[in-house]
Structure formats: structure tokens, C-alpha cells
Design a protein around this motif. Structure first.
Motif, short mmCIF file in Angstrom:
data_model
loop_
_atom_site.label_atom_id
_atom_site.label_comp_id
_atom_site.label_asym_id
_atom_site.label_seq_id
_atom_site.Cartn_x
_atom_site.Cartn_y
_atom_site.Cartn_z
N ARG A 69 0.83 -1.21 0.00
CA ARG A 69 0.00 0.00 0.00
C ARG A 69 0.86 1.26 0.00
O ARG A 69 0.52 2.26 -0.65
N ALA A 70 1.97 1.21 0.71
CA ALA A 70 2.88 2.35 0.71
C ALA A 70 3.44 2.59 -0.69
O ALA A 70 3.59 3.75 -1.12
N PHE A 71 3.73 1.53 -1.40
CA PHE A 71 4.25 1.69 -2.77
C PHE A 71 3.18 2.29 -3.68
O PHE A 71 3.44 3.26 -4.40
N GLN A 81 9.70 4.88 -11.91
CA GLN A 81 11.13 4.64 -11.77
C GLN A 81 11.45 3.15 -11.79
O GLN A 81 12.61 2.76 -12.03
N TRP A 82 10.43 2.33 -11.53
CA TRP A 82 10.62 0.87 -11.54
C TRP A 82 9.78 0.23 -12.65
O TRP A 82 9.35 -0.91 -12.53
N PHE A 137 13.06 -3.75 -7.18
CA PHE A 137 12.43 -3.60 -5.87
C PHE A 137 12.21 -2.13 -5.56
O PHE A 137 13.18 -1.35 -5.51
N PRO A 138 10.97 -1.71 -5.34
CA PRO A 138 10.71 -0.33 -4.96
C PRO A 138 11.42 0.04 -3.66
O PRO A 138 11.64 -0.80 -2.78
N ASN A 139 11.75 1.30 -3.55
CA ASN A 139 12.49 1.79 -2.39
C ASN A 139 11.54 2.08 -1.24
O ASN A 139 11.34 3.23 -0.83
N GLU A 141 10.92 0.83 2.73
CA GLU A 141 11.68 0.18 3.80
C GLU A 141 11.16 -1.23 4.08
O GLU A 141 9.97 -1.43 4.35
N GLY A 142 12.04 -2.21 3.98
CA GLY A 142 11.71 -3.60 4.29
C GLY A 142 11.03 -4.36 3.16
O GLY A 142 10.82 -5.58 3.28
N PHE A 143 10.67 -3.66 2.06
CA PHE A 143 9.84 -4.28 1.02
C PHE A 143 10.57 -5.43 0.33
O PHE A 143 9.99 -6.49 0.10
N LYS A 144 11.84 -5.25 0.00
CA LYS A 144 12.59 -6.31 -0.68
C LYS A 144 12.62 -7.58 0.15
O LYS A 144 12.33 -8.67 -0.36
#
Length: 346
Positions: A69-71, A81-82, A137-139, A141-144
Motif C-alpha cells: 500500500r505504501a508503494f 522509476q521501476w 524492488f521499490p524503495n 523500507e523492508g519491502f525487498k
């Protein structure tokens, strides 16, 4: 997620999950056989079923949901960008609203394509094998880490369920692993169905139009909103989110392998009008890219195995003869025709 009524079966697969890591002496064979019997009935009658007691931690699911959801809350310029074009033949990355087609019409969703992470020196990457490579991988935090952990968890679950499908066909539990999925092709998608009007002039009817999946098994996590519909002999039925479960459905290659005994069932997703974004997370557990798909010997003959006259794409999956990668590319190239022109035809 909330509990909801459904006509699709709900199967407790705890015995299968336990057997995946247990010694032969400690497997509850009667319980496993009971799960296999339920899978057989579900695959014959519906091609769809829910699985409960699957062993994947709720904390991992919650992290995936919140970080996704943050992405999607980012503005489109940032998400681009991705974009998928940057991943080349790996076929990974972001696509915007209306950027994916079903039967030539845009779906009203945006999404992030992912898959097994492969390094630049991986032999398959060096050989320029399509749909193999590194993720974008979107930037967040922790997503990757969350994505990689979730793909690992659903891959392990896929192996367990496929062992149950093998037993449901009176085959050895490792039948598919030995022939097709020891190194499966894992494709993972994160889709966002926004609750917003479709712009004038865009020919959109569905969140996702009617289709079947391409490979062996799809393991789908839905959020609380729902919208999935499944075509049954009695007509279209809702497949609502049910707390603590995944929805599983079989794909074209299992239909092909079983000679139509287990059907790849058409399904679609309603446009989201809930007022809130809807997320879904399908993991596609498929044969190895180079696996040559063949009919399983000894299964009952199905007189009407060629159902092309009633299929959404009029295709006869039983006429396919080749490696799974060829089938996959023929399908995916229709979903992203421009990407096919820019990438795969190079």
C-alpha cells in the motif's frame, strides 16, 4: 479479511504442510489421503478451492500488505522509476493503470511484476532467458526482504499443494517435483485495483477480464474487499476473501497434463467501486521454463477434453506440444504487446 459464504470448497491442508518436512515414519498418511481426496473433488468440480492452515505467518502477510500500500500510494512518476521496460527480458517491474490487457482490452489495475531473484551471473540470465533475472524492488523500507520471504513461503506451499494434487491423481507425491517443478518458474504479482472512475475513451469493463491462468497452480492472497468471480457450471460465482486462507486454482498446463480431468477454470475480477483500493497477491507456481509438458499416462479419458469452443480465448490447450516457456511467452506477449515489441523481438 472477513469470513464470507462461498460455494467453493475450503480444504484444511495442515496434514500436507506437516508432511512436507516430516520423516516418512511421522507422516499421517490417512490425513494426507483425506486432503488428496478433497483436492480431487475440488479440481474435478470447480478448478478452484480455498486452503486453510497453510502455515504462512500472518505477520508476513500483514507486512506485505502494508508495504504494498505504501508503494501504490506513491505518485505515478515515482512508481515509473521501476517500470517494466527497465528490466528488459526479465519481465519485472511496475505497470500503470490500464497497462495490462486481457483479450485486447485494458484491465483497470496497476501492478508490480516479480519473480525468482537471479543474479547477473546466473547461467539463465547470461543466456538471456526470458522472464529470468533480477527484480526491480521499490524503495520502500523492508519491502525487498518481505517480498523475497513471501515468495519463498508461497513456493514451499506450492510444493506441498502439488504433492497433494499428485496424490489426488493416484500418482507418487513427488510426481510433479521430479518432472516439472524441482526448479519451478515462480512469478509473483502485486496488483492494485483503485476505486476511481475510468477516464473517458478508455475501453475498460473489468478489473481483470475473463481468463485462465497459464501454468500449474495459482496461490492467491486477497485483501478484505474482494471482487474475484469464478465461472462454474451453474454460472459465475463470487470467490470472496476468507480469513486465514488462500484461494488456489489450477492452470492450463495441469489441464493439459490431466487430459481435461482437471480443468483450468475461467475467472475474472470486478471493477473496484468500494471506495478503497483493493490489493491482490497471486503467486504462479509453474513448470520449469524448459520443461516439456506431456499428458499423464493412465488417467481416465475425458471425451470432451477439447473445450476450445467455450473457452475465453478459443484455444485448445491439449494441442500444445512444447516447453512451458513457449506457451508462457505466447500468452504474456498478448498481455503487454508493446513490451513484446520492445524487448522480446530484439
Amino acid at each position: 479479511m472477513t469470513h464470507a459464504a462461498t460455494s467453493l470448497p475450503i480444504i484444511d491442508i495442515s496434514a500436507l504442510v506437516a508432511s512436507a518436512t516430516a520423516s516418512q515414519a511421522n507422516i499421517n498418511h490417512d490425513a494426507v489421503a483425506n486432503v488428496a481426496k478433497q483436492i480431487n473433488q475440488a479440481c474435478r468440480e470447480h478448478g478452484f478451492f480455498y486452503v486453510s492452515n497453510h502455515g504462512i505467518a500472518q505477520s508476513l502477510i500483514d507486512a506485505l500488505d502494508s508495504q504494498s500500500r505504501a508503494f501504490f500510494a506513491l505518485d505515478e512518476a515515482t512508481k515509473m522509476q521501476w517500470r517494466m521496460e527497465l528490466a528488459g527480458r526479465a519481465w519485472r517491474g511496475y505497470f500503470p493503470l490500464g497497462g495490462e490487457l486481457t483479450s485486447g482490452r485494458p484491465d483497470w489495475k496497476e501492478g508490480l511484476y516479480l519473480g525468482t531473484e537471479r543474479a547477473a551471473n546466473d547461467p539463465l540470465v547470461l543466456a538471456h532467458t526470458p522472464v529470468h533475472g533480477a527484480n526491480l524492488f521499490p524503495n520502500i523500507e523492508g519491502f525487498k526482504t518481505t517480498i523475497l520471504d513471501y515468495m519463498a513461503a508461497t513456493t514451499a506451499l506450492g510444493h506441498a499443494i502439488m504433492s497433494g494434487i499428485a496424490l489426488s491423481l493416484d500418482l507418487p507425491a513427488n510426481y510433479f517435483d521430479a518432472r516439472y517443478t524441482h526448479d519451478p518458474l515462480i512469478l509473483f504479482r502485486i496488483f492494485n485495483y483503485p476505486s476511481q472512475p475510468v477516464p473517458d475513451g478508455l475501453d475498460v469493463q473489468w478489473g481483470v477480464g475473463e481468463h485462465t491462468d497459464y501454468g500449474l497452480l495459482t496461490i492467491l492472497l486477497q485483501d478484505h474487499i474482494g471482487g474475484l468471480q469464478v465461472r462454474t457450471p451453474q454460472g459465475w460465482t463470487e470467490a470472496p476473501p476468507i480469513s486465514g486462507t488462500f484461494i488456489c486454482n489450477i492452470g492450463d498446463m495441469l489441464d493439459r497434463m490431466t487430459g481435461g480431468l482437471y480443468r483450468s477454470t475461467p475467472h475474472r475480477v470486478r471493477r473496484n467501486t468500494s471506495g478503497h483500493d483493493r490489493l491482490s497477491f497471486p503467486t504462479f507456481f509453474d513448470p520449469n521454463y524448459f520443461a516439456r509438458v506431456q499428458r499423464i499416462e493412465g488417467l481416465p479419458e475425458v471425451p470432451d477434453s477439447d473445450d476450445s469452443a467455450t473457452r475465453w480465448d478459443q484455444a485448445n490447450v491439449h494441442a500444445f506440444n512444447g516447453i512451458y516457456g513457449d506457451y508462457l511467452l505466447s500468452k504474456v506477449a498478448k498481455v503487454f504487446p508493446q513490451l513484446r515489441n520492445d524487448v522480446l523481438d530484439q
